[in-house]
Write a protein that holds these residues in place. Sequence first.
Motif, mmCIF file in Angstrom:
data_model
loop_
_atom_site.group_PDB
_atom_site.id
_atom_site.type_symbol
_atom_site.label_atom_id
_atom_site.label_comp_id
_atom_site.label_asym_id
_atom_site.label_seq_id
_atom_site.Cartn_x
_atom_site.Cartn_y
_atom_site.Cartn_z
ATOM 1 N N UNK A 197 -12.490 5.506 4.426
ATOM 2 C CA UNK A 197 -11.869 5.016 3.186
ATOM 3 C C UNK A 197 -10.381 4.718 3.353
ATOM 4 N N UNK A 198 -9.679 5.554 4.139
ATOM 5 C CA UNK A 198 -8.235 5.340 4.317
ATOM 6 C C UNK A 198 -7.930 4.015 5.000
ATOM 7 N N UNK A 199 -8.706 3.721 6.046
ATOM 8 C CA UNK A 199 -8.470 2.474 6.780
ATOM 9 C C UNK A 199 -9.004 1.254 6.020
ATOM 10 N N UNK A 200 -10.038 1.418 5.244
ATOM 11 C CA UNK A 200 -10.476 0.310 4.397
ATOM 12 C C UNK A 200 -9.395 -0.022 3.357
ATOM 13 N N UNK A 201 -8.735 1.025 2.845
ATOM 14 C CA UNK A 201 -7.658 0.818 1.871
ATOM 15 C C UNK A 201 -6.508 0.017 2.492
ATOM 16 N N UNK A 208 -11.875 -2.683 11.126
ATOM 17 C CA UNK A 208 -12.326 -2.349 12.485
ATOM 18 C C UNK A 208 -12.155 -0.869 12.779
ATOM 19 N N UNK A 209 -10.973 -0.349 12.449
ATOM 20 C CA UNK A 209 -10.741 1.092 12.681
ATOM 21 C C UNK A 209 -11.600 1.918 11.736
ATOM 22 N N UNK A 210 -11.817 1.436 10.501
ATOM 23 C CA UNK A 210 -12.635 2.175 9.538
ATOM 24 C C UNK A 210 -14.083 2.305 10.046
ATOM 25 N N UNK A 231 -3.264 6.260 0.644
ATOM 26 C CA UNK A 231 -3.921 6.099 1.947
ATOM 27 C C UNK A 231 -4.172 7.447 2.598
ATOM 28 N N UNK A 232 -3.224 8.367 2.523
ATOM 29 C CA UNK A 232 -3.379 9.689 3.147
ATOM 30 C C UNK A 232 -4.491 10.504 2.506
ATOM 31 N N UNK A 233 -4.547 10.506 1.163
ATOM 32 C CA UNK A 233 -5.595 11.289 0.481
ATOM 33 C C UNK A 233 -6.984 10.700 0.746
ATOM 34 N N UNK A 234 -7.066 9.375 0.791
ATOM 35 C CA UNK A 234 -8.356 8.768 1.114
ATOM 36 C C UNK A 234 -8.766 9.078 2.547
ATOM 37 N N UNK A 235 -7.781 9.109 3.462
ATOM 38 C CA UNK A 235 -8.099 9.420 4.859
ATOM 39 C C UNK A 235 -8.524 10.867 5.039
ATOM 40 N N UNK A 236 -7.907 11.788 4.294
ATOM 41 C CA UNK A 236 -8.254 13.211 4.447
ATOM 42 C C UNK A 236 -9.578 13.525 3.750
ATOM 43 N N UNK A 267 0.843 -1.203 0.000
ATOM 44 C CA UNK A 267 0.000 0.000 0.000
ATOM 45 C C UNK A 267 0.881 1.258 0.000
ATOM 46 N N UNK A 268 0.368 2.325 -0.640
ATOM 47 C CA UNK A 268 1.134 3.567 -0.775
ATOM 48 C C UNK A 268 0.684 4.613 0.241
ATOM 49 N N UNK A 269 1.649 5.435 0.675
ATOM 50 C CA UNK A 269 1.356 6.519 1.626
ATOM 51 C C UNK A 269 0.402 7.541 1.031
#
Length: 198
Positions: free
Chosen positions: A147-151, A156-158, A135-140, A130-132
């Motif tokens: 979406x970031x945690x699903x990625x 569970x965290x998502x 994941x970061x853009x999906x989280x923001x 997985x790429x930073x």
Amino acid sequence: MSDSGKWPSNGSPEDGSGSTEPTISFEKNTPTGPGPVYGAPDPKYSTPTYGTPGVDEQGQFGPPPGTGYPPPSEGSGQYGATQYGGQQYGGPQYGAPQYGGPQYAGGPGYMDPMAPYGRHPVTGEPFSDKQKLTAGLLGILLGAFGAGRFYLNQPGIAVAQIAVTWLTCGIGGIWPLIDGILMLTGSVRDQHGRPLRD
């Protein structure tokens, strides 16, 4: 012993008959003339062995022991002698395995089977698939939907981020925003605990 089998030095028989036929004597060790001697062989005579070149009587190939050149002495400067601290230097040996030393991630044509995406330059840990940035853009941008945690395959965290955001009427949306920034900086790891790759 008969005198009829002896030849004089002039080549004619002693009896003077003029016959030049040699006679054969069957007496032991009696020469009959310049020709071959027939009779029982000498028991002390050994037959020479004419074998295959390079094969001795025991069937072993190669020169007999104790013949040939002695092995070169240590450090004599001849081929085969150990030189330069016990190592021999020379060209590549065809057909022999070649060892080029350790290869590191980033080298041409090298792939570590335990770390297909490379290793962290400081810690040596294998990178995640997985790429930073993703994941970061999906989280923001879509953090309210987790979406970031699903990625990152952390459902569970998502689900917790979704619940906190919707139960607090959006106030809890600060959590996925901060989580997305941490993903961009590389502080968040994937489901296997590996650092995110660039």
